[in-house]
Scaffold this active site. Sequence first.
Site, PDB file in Angstrom:
ATOM      1  N   ASN A 175     -64.801  98.278  46.337  1.00 55.69           N
ATOM      2  CA  ASN A 175     -65.596  98.984  45.321  1.00 55.69           C
ATOM      3  C   ASN A 175     -65.790 100.429  45.767  1.00 55.69           C
ATOM      4  OD1 ASN A 175     -67.546  99.931  43.557  1.00 55.69           O
ATOM      5  ND2 ASN A 175     -69.188  98.610  44.334  1.00 55.69           N
ATOM      6  N   GLY A 212     -67.618  97.974  50.229  1.00 55.71           N
ATOM      7  CA  GLY A 212     -67.966  99.281  49.676  1.00 55.71           C
ATOM      8  C   GLY A 212     -67.445 100.389  50.588  1.00 55.71           C
ATOM      9  N   LYS A 240     -67.225 102.778  44.236  1.00 49.18           N
ATOM     10  CA  LYS A 240     -68.480 103.365  43.720  1.00 49.18           C
ATOM     11  C   LYS A 240     -68.197 104.766  43.151  1.00 49.18           C
ATOM     12  CE  LYS A 240     -70.911 100.697  47.171  1.00 49.18           C
ATOM     13  NZ  LYS A 240     -72.194 100.378  47.763  1.00 49.18           N
ATOM     14  N   HIS A 243     -73.688  94.366  39.870  1.00 51.40           N
ATOM     15  CA  HIS A 243     -73.853  94.945  41.210  1.00 51.40           C
ATOM     16  C   HIS A 243     -75.314  95.365  41.386  1.00 51.40           C
ATOM     17  CE1 HIS A 243     -73.456  97.588  44.676  1.00 51.40           C
ATOM     18  NE2 HIS A 243     -72.293  97.001  44.903  1.00 51.40           N
ATOM     19  N   GLU A 262     -74.058  89.323  47.618  1.00 49.31           N
ATOM     20  CA  GLU A 262     -74.277  90.581  48.317  1.00 49.31           C
ATOM     21  C   GLU A 262     -75.777  90.780  48.553  1.00 49.31           C
ATOM     22  OE1 GLU A 262     -70.841  93.501  47.675  1.00 49.31           O
ATOM     23  OE2 GLU A 262     -72.211  93.778  46.029  1.00 49.31           O
ATOM     24  N   GLY A 301     -74.422  98.889  52.463  1.00 46.68           N
ATOM     25  CA  GLY A 301     -74.441 100.267  52.950  1.00 46.68           C
ATOM     26  C   GLY A 301     -75.374 100.511  54.120  1.00 46.68           C
ATOM     27  N   SER A 325     -71.794  95.583  54.055  1.00 44.76           N
ATOM     28  CA  SER A 325     -71.448  96.131  55.375  1.00 44.76           C
ATOM     29  C   SER A 325     -70.283  95.407  56.049  1.00 44.76           C
ATOM     30  CB  SER A 325     -72.680  96.145  56.278  1.00 44.76           C
ATOM     31  OG  SER A 325     -73.641  97.059  55.774  1.00 44.76           O
ATOM     32  N   GLU A 335     -76.585  97.872  42.639  1.00 46.70           N
ATOM     33  CA  GLU A 335     -76.857  99.276  42.311  1.00 46.70           C
ATOM     34  C   GLU A 335     -77.034  99.459  40.799  1.00 46.70           C
ATOM     35  OE1 GLU A 335     -73.627 100.999  44.562  1.00 46.70           O
ATOM     36  OE2 GLU A 335     -74.645 100.409  46.399  1.00 46.70           O
TER      37      GLU A 335
HETATM   38  C1  PEP Z   1     -70.957  97.028  47.830  1.00 51.66           C
HETATM   39  O1  PEP Z   1     -71.458  98.033  47.364  1.00 51.66           O
HETATM   40  O2  PEP Z   1     -70.559  96.127  47.091  1.00 51.66           O
HETATM   41  C2  PEP Z   1     -70.895  96.915  49.276  1.00 51.66           C
HETATM   42  C3  PEP Z   1     -70.676  95.735  49.780  1.00 51.66           C
HETATM   43  O3  PEP Z   1     -71.085  98.064  50.003  1.00 51.66           O
HETATM   44  P1  PEP Z   1     -70.943  98.236  51.597  1.00 51.66           P
HETATM   45  O4  PEP Z   1     -69.667  97.536  52.001  1.00 51.66           O
HETATM   46  O5  PEP Z   1     -70.859  99.713  51.804  1.00 51.66           O
HETATM   47  O6  PEP Z   1     -72.122  97.615  52.209  1.00 51.66           O
END
Ligand code: PEP
Length: 254
Positions: free
Chosen positions: A11, A233, A13, A98, A168, A174, A212, A100
């Site tokens: 993703n 991400g 973003k 998601h 998630e 993040g 992460s 976000e």
């Molecule tokens: C995401 O936004 O779906 C995500 C998993 O981000 P990150 O890998 O940066 O934690």
Amino acid sequence: MPWARPIIAGNWKMNGLRADGLALADALVNGASQGSGAGTLAIFPPATLLAAIAQRLAGSQVLLGGQDCAPQAKGAFTGDLSAPMLQDAGCRLVIVGHSERRQGHGETDALVQAKAKAAHAAGLAVVLCIGETEAEWQAGQTLAVLDRQLEGSLPEGASAEWLIVAYEPVWAIGTGRTPTAADIERTHAHLRKRLGQLVPDGASLGLLYGGSVKAANAGEILAIPEVDGVLVGGACLQADEFLAIRQAGSRAAR
Ligand code: PEP
């Protein structure tokens, strides 16, 4: 089984201008064709780059997806993108729910469900995200929150043919923090059981972990029972790192 395992999804973003985005897509196509990694590789670039990247991915193993879609197919919805538009731009999949979007844009389970339904109607596969906040995690409410989100946002008639669920934890996105492998195993075992009750072919539905994930921890995470893949991400913005996650997945699958 509809999706080859492991499913490695990136993703992007709100990252990527044209030159960088095309270079990243080209590097992934190149790396995917050379590497020994099996499974499914999918990227979710920003909407502005979808059509151009679709051309670069043509004939490759890398699938293209959108990061969100509207619940409506068309009409007076300034700034929104419909699922048929994503499909028309070359997408095979779309992410809905998601955190976000749930948190930053106030999206409810009912809205996420409507988006998933619209995506399926347009012929897109759906990556449905669910996850608990840090406070919910600390209060021991994770499984109850996930059950509520699943029940509220799973579209009617869901099938492993076109639905993938991504767990998630919001507090892991993040932040560089992840649940322990034992925690992920426990949560995924619960989700698998719940999906088996809610979806006729839920036993074979793709179930991803996200939060992460990077090359250094992907092998351990992808070896956990009931983890069919990862949603990545930050670490998907560098081709080498993302391809290394895919390689780790191939090793874990052996
Ligand atoms: C995401 O936004 O779906 C995500 C998993 O981000 P990150 O890998 O940066 O934690």
